[in-house]
Scaffold this active site. Sequence first.
Site, PDB file in Angstrom:
ATOM      1  N   ASP A 122      25.537 -40.147 -28.966  1.00  0.00           N
ATOM      2  CA  ASP A 122      26.312 -41.175 -28.244  1.00  0.00           C
ATOM      3  C   ASP A 122      26.972 -42.186 -29.170  1.00  0.00           C
ATOM      4  O   ASP A 122      27.775 -42.999 -28.701  1.00  0.00           O
ATOM      5  CB  ASP A 122      25.386 -41.915 -27.275  1.00  0.00           C
ATOM      6  CG  ASP A 122      24.886 -40.982 -26.196  1.00  0.00           C
ATOM      7  OD1 ASP A 122      23.669 -40.775 -26.105  1.00  0.00           O
ATOM      8  OD2 ASP A 122      25.728 -40.415 -25.489  1.00  0.00           O
ATOM      9  N   HIS A 149      16.103 -41.182 -31.277  1.00  0.00           N
ATOM     10  CA  HIS A 149      16.039 -40.000 -30.408  1.00  0.00           C
ATOM     11  C   HIS A 149      14.583 -39.555 -30.320  1.00  0.00           C
ATOM     12  O   HIS A 149      13.844 -39.637 -31.292  1.00  0.00           O
ATOM     13  CB  HIS A 149      16.890 -38.852 -30.980  1.00  0.00           C
ATOM     14  CG  HIS A 149      17.222 -37.825 -29.958  1.00  0.00           C
ATOM     15  ND1 HIS A 149      16.363 -36.810 -29.636  1.00  0.00           N
ATOM     16  CD2 HIS A 149      18.297 -37.672 -29.163  1.00  0.00           C
ATOM     17  CE1 HIS A 149      16.897 -36.063 -28.691  1.00  0.00           C
ATOM     18  NE2 HIS A 149      18.072 -36.563 -28.379  1.00  0.00           N
TER      19      HIS A 149
END
Length: 432
Positions: free
Chosen positions: A366, A308
Amino acid sequence: MTQKTVTLIDNSTGKKYEYPVLEGTVGPAVIDIRKLYSDTGYFTFDPGYTSTGSTESQITYIDGDKGILLHRGYAIEDLAEHSDFLEVCYLLLNGALPTQKEREQFEHTITHHTMVHEQLTAFYRGFRRDAHPMAVLCGVTGALSAFYHDSTDINDPQQRLIASHRMIAKIPTIAAMAYKYSIGQPFVYPRNDLSFAENFLHMMFAVPCEPYRVNPVVAKAMDRILILHADHEQNASTSTVRLAGSSGANPFACVAAGIASLWGPAHGGANEAVLKMLQEIGSKDRIPEFVRRAKDKNDNFRLMGFGHRVYKNYDPRAQVMRRTCHEVLAELGIKDEPLLDIAMELERIALEDDYFIEKKLYPNVDFYSGIILKAIGLPTSMFTVLFAVARTVGWIAQWKEMIEDPQQKIGRPRQLYTGQTHRAYVPVGQRG
Ligand code: SDX
């Protein structure tokens, strides 16, 4: 208190330039460089905006090192545990949790905007049945601009409010219609007696031939998944919506632009990519092969659902999603979900691997969501659509904040030009 500043020294001229440092309520301060170019003739250079703040905002705050995510000051863990998606929508839009009366009024407003103009259904018939539902969602959402002319004047606060409510209310209807169209089933109209999550499930899975009972466990999980995806600071799709909106484009067109950006596998498309990756891995004993590929600089394979830009510690949403995943599978009596076994083993191996530790790569939102969505019955191609259904409130809240920001101006980044300098045109007969 004296204004904090930083000084820039141009070593080629010895000139000094001073710029104010602006402090937020929490998180990194910013250097206000709005006068940099006019002062120095220099642009800044920051592809991907890794060190650039594009706006001031009061909606969402992320501390990537501590794994903190706040919406208007409320921790995502608290909202996921105690709130519901419609209340989070109100919070993101208005800045405070609603009173009971405000909640009832908001719920009535959103509920009574869930139907779409009947002519909009004609748009679906222009798509192939096997079109990716994100392509359909993008197209039909953009088409809303052609229907709701009474809420496209962005300078009218009342029209902005109606457009915001319409977008939040209609996106699940449009999304479910894309699914129904892809499987050749009739569209199912929204029902005013169901909650936001129940209504979405009903429009997705009900058929006219028999009553459809929403599973309360699945509805609760869906509501929580919507909360976890609602907003996330200035991510790629939100920045796309803001940039599109900065030119004065109507909110329906801006959300369509956000949907397009979210579709990418590096962003919202990752949940679909995670499930495909887990299916490709196929068994635990093949995990080392994929981890090796993810570390191989010559292989552009990446572990989808890992890493991320901001979180350099665990994504707090992934932790809630992981717990929800176990709850949903248990409630649905799904004992042996091989993809979950592979996901948990992949997570264990990756988190012990020096490469992932050094690069601070943790599971993101996700990584687990696809397993829950598959258990609920959504096809893989609808995973990013679900993300868009949730993120629409974040896009709209951020768009509204931008439009109402007195400092707002059209976004127009500059560049470092490394192309050809001026040269004379050469007629084709004289070219080499
Ligand atoms: C979302 O921005 C948001 O907030 C997004 C989001 C939201 O709610 O809006 O949180 C939603 O988009 C979550 C992210 C979903 N995407 C994925 O899961 C795709 C896989 N992840 C990567 O593509 C990547 O981690 C990104 C895109 C998420 C972040 O990329 P960055 O910040 O640009 O980091 P990077 O690509 O520069 O990577 C840093 C290093 C690189 O190695 P070096 O070049 O320094 O040697 O880490 C490596 C990368 O190669 N790396 C990975 C990796 N992610 C980064 N290596 C293997 N597998 C990965 N998943």
